[in-house]
Design an enzyme around this catalytic site. Structure first.
Site, PDB file in Angstrom:
ATOM      1  NE  ARG A  47      17.814  12.929  18.353  1.00  0.00           N
ATOM      2  CZ  ARG A  47      17.133  13.442  19.258  1.00  0.00           C
ATOM      3  NH1 ARG A  47      16.486  12.734  20.257  1.00  0.00           N
ATOM      4  NH2 ARG A  47      17.311  14.607  19.352  1.00  0.00           N
ATOM      5  CG  ASN A  70       7.519  12.982  18.934  1.00  0.00           C
ATOM      6  OD1 ASN A  70       7.337  12.063  19.620  1.00  0.00           O
ATOM      7  ND2 ASN A  70       8.591  13.725  19.221  1.00  0.00           N
ATOM      8  CG  PHE A  88       6.608  20.467  27.016  1.00  0.00           C
ATOM      9  CD1 PHE A  88       6.971  19.001  27.026  1.00  0.00           C
ATOM     10  CD2 PHE A  88       7.626  21.276  26.693  1.00  0.00           C
ATOM     11  CE1 PHE A  88       8.467  18.571  26.915  1.00  0.00           C
ATOM     12  CE2 PHE A  88       8.861  21.019  26.543  1.00  0.00           C
ATOM     13  CZ  PHE A  88       9.388  19.536  26.842  1.00  0.00           C
ATOM     14  CB  THR A 123      11.184  17.388  18.200  1.00  0.00           C
ATOM     15  OG1 THR A 123      12.627  17.155  18.681  1.00  0.00           O
ATOM     16  CG2 THR A 123      10.381  16.921  19.512  1.00  0.00           C
ATOM     17  NE  ARG A 146      10.039  11.925  16.381  1.00  0.00           N
ATOM     18  CZ  ARG A 146      11.087  12.380  17.370  1.00  0.00           C
ATOM     19  NH1 ARG A 146      12.113  13.129  16.833  1.00  0.00           N
ATOM     20  NH2 ARG A 146      11.141  11.742  18.435  1.00  0.00           N
ATOM     21  CE1 TYR A 192      10.939  12.130  26.808  1.00  0.00           C
ATOM     22  CE2 TYR A 192       9.022  11.121  27.803  1.00  0.00           C
ATOM     23  CZ  TYR A 192      10.059  11.088  26.958  1.00  0.00           C
ATOM     24  OH  TYR A 192       9.602  10.539  25.640  1.00  0.00           O
TER      25      TYR A 192
END
Ligand code: CMP
Length: 153
Positions: free
Chosen positions: A85, A112, A57, A91, A102, A49
């Site tokens: 996706r 998620n 966050f 998201t 999701r 990430y």
């Protein structure tokens, strides 16, 4: 054929949704070429990430992603980055439409359930972080002849 990196996150494993969610990809006819369970360390989380490390966050994301095991996978298919996706949905599980993974199983922005690469470049980078070439299995499922016509790609 394109590849994408998929990670079934700690909430997916803890909630016992792994096989239910994986079956969506099997049902779609995506080709699984690598799979393993692992624990994401804080160092690995920062590498994966990298674009989020400075975001407010991030500390919460890191503690979530390291809290329980994850399952990492590579899928192959035509336009598979976009296809996966689309199957995940937005998201946030609160915004993802019903019928997406999701949208059906998550009510959270952070928890998620599944991560998937957002581009072919991200896929190559993320696959390189989680898998060695020897862990990727090249194969041609026989059923492919019944999944698409030869001139589709
Ligand atoms: P993912 O697709 O794995 O990419 C980055 C992750 O950070 C994302 O899914 C969410 O789990 C999390 N995330 C993204 N935006 C936020 C946010 N605003 N607050 C908390 N978590 C977020």
């Amino acid at each position: 054929m394109e590849r994408t990196f998929v990670m079934f996150k700690p909430d997916c494993i803890e909630r016992g949704l792994l096989t239910k969610v994986m079956s969506r990809f099997e049902d779609k006819g995506l080709r699984l070429v690598a799979l393993k369970m692992l624990r994401v360390t804080p160092e690995l989380a920062k590498q994966h990430y990298a674009e989020h490390v400075e975001k407010p966050f991030y500390p919460s994301l890191e503690s979530f992603i390291t809290a329980a095991p994850v399952v990492a996978a590579i899928y192959e298919g035509l336009e598979v980055v976009r296809v996966v996706r689309d199957m995940l949905g937005a998201t946030s599980g609160l915004k993802a439409v019903a019928g997406t993974i999701r949208g059906d199983f998550s009510a959270s922005r952070q928890m998620n359930l599944v991560h998937a690469s957002d581009s072919a470049e991200s896929a190559a980078r993320e696959i390189g972080i989680y898998f060695t070439p020897a862990e990727i299995v090249e194969w041609e499922p026989r059923v492919d002849d019944m999944l698409r016509a030869g001139d589709e790609g």
